[in-house]
Write an enzyme that holds these catalytic residues in place. Structure first.
Site, PDB file in Angstrom:
ATOM      1  N   ARG A 112       0.857  -1.236  -0.007  1.00 48.74           N
ATOM      2  CA  ARG A 112      -0.132  -0.179   0.024  1.00 48.74           C
ATOM      3  C   ARG A 112       0.832   1.341   0.086  1.00 48.74           C
ATOM      4  O   ARG A 112       1.703   1.277   1.076  1.00 48.74           O
ATOM      5  CB  ARG A 112      -0.689   0.046   1.268  1.00 48.74           C
ATOM      6  CG  ARG A 112      -2.067   0.824   1.207  1.00 48.74           C
ATOM      7  CD  ARG A 112      -2.840   0.524   2.329  1.00 48.74           C
ATOM      8  NE  ARG A 112      -2.501   0.683   3.811  1.00 48.74           N
ATOM      9  CZ  ARG A 112      -3.263   1.323   4.702  1.00 48.74           C
ATOM     10  NH1 ARG A 112      -4.324   1.222   4.560  1.00 48.74           N
ATOM     11  NH2 ARG A 112      -2.593   1.837   5.726  1.00 48.74           N
ATOM     12  N   THR A 116      -0.610   7.663  -0.888  1.00 51.20           N
ATOM     13  CA  THR A 116      -2.011   7.634  -1.759  1.00 51.20           C
ATOM     14  C   THR A 116      -2.975   6.537  -1.066  1.00 51.20           C
ATOM     15  O   THR A 116      -4.087   6.361  -1.357  1.00 51.20           O
ATOM     16  CB  THR A 116      -1.859   7.210  -3.219  1.00 51.20           C
ATOM     17  OG1 THR A 116      -1.351   5.998  -3.275  1.00 51.20           O
ATOM     18  CG2 THR A 116      -1.098   8.234  -3.795  1.00 51.20           C
ATOM     19  N   ASP A 208       0.765  -2.237  12.396  1.00 50.45           N
ATOM     20  CA  ASP A 208       1.309  -2.603  11.204  1.00 50.45           C
ATOM     21  C   ASP A 208       1.548  -4.156  11.175  1.00 50.45           C
ATOM     22  O   ASP A 208       2.508  -4.542  11.769  1.00 50.45           O
ATOM     23  CB  ASP A 208       2.417  -1.859  10.634  1.00 50.45           C
ATOM     24  CG  ASP A 208       2.813  -2.327   9.276  1.00 50.45           C
ATOM     25  OD1 ASP A 208       2.831  -1.264   8.258  1.00 50.45           O
ATOM     26  OD2 ASP A 208       2.979  -3.442   8.905  1.00 50.45           O
ATOM     27  N   ASP A 211       5.107  -5.245   9.752  1.00 47.26           N
ATOM     28  CA  ASP A 211       6.183  -4.944  10.475  1.00 47.26           C
ATOM     29  C   ASP A 211       6.229  -5.868  11.982  1.00 47.26           C
ATOM     30  O   ASP A 211       7.311  -6.249  12.515  1.00 47.26           O
ATOM     31  CB  ASP A 211       5.774  -3.594  11.035  1.00 47.26           C
ATOM     32  CG  ASP A 211       6.514  -2.640   9.729  1.00 47.26           C
ATOM     33  OD1 ASP A 211       7.147  -3.152   8.848  1.00 47.26           O
ATOM     34  OD2 ASP A 211       6.053  -1.319   9.729  1.00 47.26           O
TER      35      ASP A 211
END
Ligand code: PRP
Ligand code: URA
Length: 219
Positions: A112, A116, A208, A211
């Site tokens: 991603r 944006t 995340d 991560d």
């Protein structure tokens, strides 16, 4: 295990309500859970949600000779394709292969764009034509729905006709996006969270997912 019914607001959404899932989910969300434990939890919850998602997989009869007599058993008739979305979906693959050892695994690389929030495809080695009857897309997070929608489009172009999306945490924004673009795709998740924040992260979420699995966050 209890059957999971469709969600009242989203007919294609199935949210697990099993106590084992809810217990593990709280540990998964906890910011103090370290990477090794986080990966174990991703695997364990994937197994449970995947188990529920496979409830309508097709079977064919198979004769079985027990030590006592001949009986009729069943085996999975669907050729199943697992499609983990790199990177974070990788942590869900082993659990799903435990459930369906004969499944094919087709990796799809999407990330991603942080600015944006749109998905960028960077890896796709699908063969020319679909080789499976049922595709299960594996991605722990359904946020804006951009990555899932892009993955579904790739698979439909490939020739997939039955597709399910398996997530661990979904945001209403993402469910809405997938359900309106692809009302034929069932979504299975361990949790439906409140909403996205201004950076496109799920609240309360878990941060995340890539991560946290692979130890690549800041610090
Ligand atoms: C995360 C997640 C999904 C995507 C969800 O991946 O694993 O693929 O974001 O967001 P969306 O619904 O708004 O598209 P990310 O892009 O962070 O890549 P990674 O798995 O490599 O960390
Ligand atoms: N991707 C993640 O890993 N977490 C989110 O909350 C949203 C997208």
């Amino acid at each position: 295990m209890r059957a999971v019914s469709a969600h009242a607001d989203f007919p294609t959404l199935h949210v697990s309500n099993h106590p084992a899932v809810l217990h593990k989910l709280a540990l998964l969300r906890d910011e103090t859970t370290e990477h090794k434990k986080f990966r174990e939890l991703v695997r364990e919850i994937s197994w449970l949600v995947g188990y529920e998602a496979l409830a309508d997989a097709r079977l064919s009869p198979v004769p079985v000779q027990t030590p006592i007599e001949l009986t009729e058993g069943a085996r999975l008739a669907d050729r199943i394709g697992l499609v983990p979305i790199l990177r974070a979906g990788l942590g869900m693959v082993d659990a799903m292969l435990e459930l369906m050892p004969t499944a094919q695994v087709w990796h799809l690389g999407l990330f991603r764009d942080e600015r944006t929030l749109r998905p960028v495809e960077y890896y796709n080695k699908l063969p020319d034509h679909s080789t499976v009857d049922l595709c299960l897309i594996l991605d722990p997070m359904l946020a804006t729905g951009g990555s899932a929608t892009a993955a579904i489009e790739v698979l439909k172009e490939w020739g997939a006709t039955r597709i399910k999306l398996i997530n661990l945490i979904a945001a209403p924004e993402g469910v809405r996006a997938v359900a309106s673009a692809h009302p034929d795709v069932a979504i299975h998740t361990a949790a439906l969270d409140r909403q996205l924040n201004e950076r496109g992260y799920i609240m309360p979420g878990l941060g995340d997912a890539g991560d946290r699995q692979f130890g690549t966050g800041v610090g």
